[in-house]
Design a protein around this motif. Structure first.
Motif, mmCIF file in Angstrom:
data_model
loop_
_atom_site.group_PDB
_atom_site.id
_atom_site.type_symbol
_atom_site.label_atom_id
_atom_site.label_comp_id
_atom_site.label_asym_id
_atom_site.label_seq_id
_atom_site.Cartn_x
_atom_site.Cartn_y
_atom_site.Cartn_z
ATOM 1 N N THR A 75 0.859 -1.201 0.211
ATOM 2 C CA THR A 75 0.187 0.174 0.005
ATOM 3 C C THR A 75 0.843 1.314 -0.023
ATOM 4 O O THR A 75 0.580 2.044 -0.807
ATOM 5 N N ILE A 76 1.806 1.193 0.908
ATOM 6 C CA ILE A 76 2.781 2.283 0.660
ATOM 7 C C ILE A 76 3.390 2.498 -0.472
ATOM 8 O O ILE A 76 3.543 3.648 -1.066
ATOM 9 N N MET A 77 3.821 1.645 -1.308
ATOM 10 C CA MET A 77 4.350 1.666 -2.497
ATOM 11 C C MET A 77 3.477 1.859 -3.888
ATOM 12 O O MET A 77 3.693 2.162 -4.778
ATOM 13 N N GLY A 78 2.174 1.892 -3.382
ATOM 14 C CA GLY A 78 1.118 2.146 -4.231
ATOM 15 C C GLY A 78 0.772 0.879 -5.227
ATOM 16 O O GLY A 78 0.153 1.130 -6.369
ATOM 17 N N LEU A 79 1.313 0.033 -4.728
ATOM 18 C CA LEU A 79 0.735 -1.277 -5.494
ATOM 19 C C LEU A 79 -0.661 -1.672 -5.130
ATOM 20 O O LEU A 79 -1.396 -2.665 -5.722
ATOM 21 N N LEU A 80 -0.985 -1.292 -3.939
ATOM 22 C CA LEU A 80 -2.586 -1.392 -3.372
ATOM 23 C C LEU A 80 -3.099 -0.114 -3.267
ATOM 24 O O LEU A 80 -2.298 0.672 -2.701
ATOM 25 N N PRO A 81 -4.194 0.140 -3.668
ATOM 26 C CA PRO A 81 -5.075 1.355 -3.262
ATOM 27 C C PRO A 81 -5.419 1.429 -1.982
ATOM 28 O O PRO A 81 -5.895 0.387 -1.209
ATOM 29 N N THR A 82 -5.375 2.532 -1.422
ATOM 30 C CA THR A 82 -6.048 2.916 -0.148
ATOM 31 C C THR A 82 -7.439 3.105 -0.117
ATOM 32 O O THR A 82 -7.946 3.704 -1.154
ATOM 33 N N THR A 83 -8.267 2.424 0.806
ATOM 34 C CA THR A 83 -9.622 2.886 0.916
ATOM 35 C C THR A 83 -10.043 3.901 1.720
ATOM 36 O O THR A 83 -10.912 4.533 1.762
ATOM 37 N N ALA A 84 -8.968 4.233 2.718
ATOM 38 C CA ALA A 84 -9.235 5.433 3.422
ATOM 39 C C ALA A 84 -7.819 5.947 4.126
ATOM 40 O O ALA A 84 -6.947 5.300 4.055
ATOM 41 N N GLY A 85 -7.660 7.076 4.919
ATOM 42 C CA GLY A 85 -6.548 7.576 5.281
ATOM 43 C C GLY A 85 -5.740 8.115 4.093
ATOM 44 O O GLY A 85 -5.615 8.279 3.023
ATOM 45 N N THR A 86 -4.478 8.679 4.868
ATOM 46 C CA THR A 86 -3.401 9.384 3.856
ATOM 47 C C THR A 86 -1.781 8.702 4.197
ATOM 48 O O THR A 86 -1.688 8.294 5.415
#
Length: 81
Positions: free
Chosen positions: A47-58
């Motif tokens: 998620t940090i690397m952008g390989l998975l999208p976040t659904t909430a948060g920053t």
């Protein structure tokens, strides 16, 4: 050094949420993520690397917001997986 700030991050695979409101600040000190299998360590890194999208948060690094960014932009600011 810029801080990597993860604030209220939620992410997962399809309808299965794996990360539930993760908060973490990484400074210039070494850290380690530990835990049993299936606890979300790899999901957080992806998620940090952008390989998975976040659904909430920053996720921010210095003044740069990372969530929603392409993996190449994240690598250019100095984050690697």
């Amino acid at each position: 050094m810029n801080d990597l700030v993860i604030s209220g991050v939620e992410a997962g695979y399809g309808h299965v949420r794996v990360l539930h409101g993760v908060n973490l600040t990484v400074t210039d000190k070494p850290i380690a993520l530990t835990g049993r299998n299936g606890m979300g360590k790899s999901t957080l890194a992806q998620t940090i690397m952008g390989l998975l999208p976040t659904t909430a948060g920053t996720i921010t690094y210095g003044n740069t917001t990372l969530n929603g960014s392409h993996t190449s932009k994240i690598a250019r600011v100095g984050i690697g997986y």
